[in-house]
Write an enzyme that holds these catalytic residues in place. Structure first.
Site, mmCIF file in Angstrom:
data_model
loop_
_atom_site.group_PDB
_atom_site.id
_atom_site.type_symbol
_atom_site.label_atom_id
_atom_site.label_comp_id
_atom_site.label_asym_id
_atom_site.label_seq_id
_atom_site.Cartn_x
_atom_site.Cartn_y
_atom_site.Cartn_z
ATOM 1 N N PHE A 145 28.771 -57.848 -17.029
ATOM 2 C CA PHE A 145 30.117 -57.392 -17.366
ATOM 3 C C PHE A 145 29.986 -56.053 -18.076
ATOM 4 C CE2 PHE A 145 33.964 -56.590 -19.623
ATOM 5 C CZ PHE A 145 34.929 -56.931 -18.688
ATOM 6 N N ASP A 230 23.297 -51.608 -22.037
ATOM 7 C CA ASP A 230 24.703 -51.744 -22.437
ATOM 8 C C ASP A 230 24.738 -52.660 -23.660
ATOM 9 O OD1 ASP A 230 27.322 -52.402 -22.870
ATOM 10 O OD2 ASP A 230 27.833 -52.660 -20.757
ATOM 11 N N LYS A 259 33.014 -51.063 -28.909
ATOM 12 C CA LYS A 259 33.549 -52.162 -29.715
ATOM 13 C C LYS A 259 33.415 -51.935 -31.227
ATOM 14 C CE LYS A 259 33.077 -55.639 -26.077
ATOM 15 N NZ LYS A 259 34.438 -55.831 -25.591
#
Ligand SMILES: Cc1ncc(COP(=O)(O)O)c(C=O)c1O
Length: 404
Positions: A145, A230, A259
């Site tokens: 993802f 990531d 984030k």
């Protein structure tokens, strides 16, 4: 309080009426928050065990971050990158130092950081590695993802994320996650990068076998391929280290961050890499109006300073052991699997018992908010400011839910 004077049902109805249904939120309507706690429009309190998918690693409204945001709001909020502002260099330098890299490229959302990583890797492939024009390829993992843009969903293996959004962007090869032989076999002379999450968060906090990440590092070095990690969800303290790659002593060529970098206040993402990689970008080739804006930099530099103390990484590692002990005690009592790294846990609920969604609804009724993913899996990612007592409270609530 009787039901018809509660504000929640009407607020849920209004939200559903006026928005596209691209999410399926739990029917709670939050109006304020502090630390690890949320309060809804009816005054009910919830322990936040999702932390905005790790965007709130430092808790809600961390005083140091809020103070930085307030101070910056009173001075300067936006310049665009047409000019330089006085918060920019400090943020980029301190983040580069935290990452042990030469340079930083700030963007806003995680997906933009991933897109940036892909563009940089392709350009590096053509200009430095010497890949033939239009042939660059990137190896990615099943179950990944990395965000929701058209290019990123092109190499998703989740049908919900991908189906009917084609035509898809070419140039990606998908291999099973955790299988070093498959990854090695997929690399050829056109491979410019391997793009991986060091732990797959959305997939349910899936930790690859020990030795996988060092193996990826080694094969990337040997074959002149960039290793792009990531760390948008796994990084910045979540796993008990600054980066999930640190657990195996692995240093990727490129960190993708997002984030928590925005302190739960503003969207901030970034790519960190050395000059031989990020240096391929020249003016006009990439950018964003809001990327690296003064408000974002003022908050994010304080995030970097919080991380530079090591306190949050330590808390996550120590409290994560308490969380692990509590959750492992529930295996065989409604849980069929548990994976924990720091304050990050993937729990597989016995599907015969209930779905992940149902478990989250029942947890919410007990004052604990978490989020299901992929059927019967729940992900816990509480703010790193959570206390031992609050962890116990969450585990007890889960035990009660599982016991029916
Ligand atoms: C590992 C990873 N990469 C990228 C993203 C995309 O980030 P954003 O939603 O900010 O675009 C996410 C979001 O969940 C993520 O978990």
């Amino acid at each position: 309080m009787v039901d018809d004077i509660l504000r929640t049902p009407g607020a849920v109805r209004d939200a559903e009426r006026w928005t596209a249904h691209n999410y399926h939120p739990l029917p709670v309507v939050i109006s304020s928050a502090e630390g690890a706690w949320l309060t809804d429009v009816d005054g009910r309190r919830y322990l936040d065990c999702l932390a905005g998918y790790s965007a709130l690693n430092f808790g809600h409204r961390h005083p140091q971050l809020i103070a930085a945001a307030h101070a910056q709001l009173d001075r300067l909020t936006l310049t665009s990158r047409a000019f330089i502002h006085d918060q920019f260099a400090d943020f980029c330098r301190e983040l580069a130092e935290l990452c042990g890299k030469d340079l930083v490229l700030p963007m806003n959302t995680g997906a933009e950081a991933v897109e940036t990583g892909i563009k940089v890797a392709r350009k590096w492939g053509y200009q430095v590695k010497g890949v033939a024009p239009g042939q660059a390829n990137i190896v990615v993992a099943e179950g990944n993802f990395h965000g929701r843009t058209t290019t990123i969903v092109s190499f998703s293996t989740d049908e919900d994320a991908r189906a009917d959004f084609g035509p898809y962007t070419p140039g990606f090869t998908v291999v099973p996650y955790g299988d070093l032989d498959a990854l090695t076999a997929a690399i050829d002379e056109n491979t410019v990068a391997v793009l991986l999450e060091p732990i797959q968060g959305e997939q349910g906090v899936v930790v690859p076998p020990e030795g996988y990440l060092p193996g990826v590092r080694q094969v990337c070095t040997e074959r002149d391929v960039l290793f792009i990690a990531d760390e948008i969800q796994s990084g910045l303290g979540r796993t008990g280290a600054t980066f999930a790659c640190d657990h195996e002593g692995v240093v990727p060529d490129m960190y993708l961050l997002g984030k928590a970098l925005g302190g739960g206040i503003v969207p901030v993402s970034a790519v960190a890499a050395n000059a031989d990689v990020l240096g391929v970008l020249k003016p006009g080739q990439h950018g964003s109006t809001f990327g690296g804006n003064p408000l974002a930099c003022a908050v994010a530099v304080e995030v970097v300073r919080l991380l530079a103390t090591g306190e949050f990484q330590r808390r996550s590692a120590e409290l994560g052991e308490r969380l692990r002990a509590g959750l492992e005690g529930l295996v065989g009592k409604g849980l069929v699997g548990v994976r924990v790294r720091g304050l990050w846990a993937g729990l597989d609920i016995d599907p015969a018992l209930m779905s992940g969604r149902e478990a989250c609804e029942r947890l919410a009724a007990r004052g604990v908010l978490a989020k299901d993913t992929h059927g019967s899996t729940i992900r816990l990612a509480p703010p790193l400011v959570i206390t031992e007592e609050e962890i116990d409270l969450a585990v007890t609530a889960l035990a009660e839910v599982l016991a029916g």
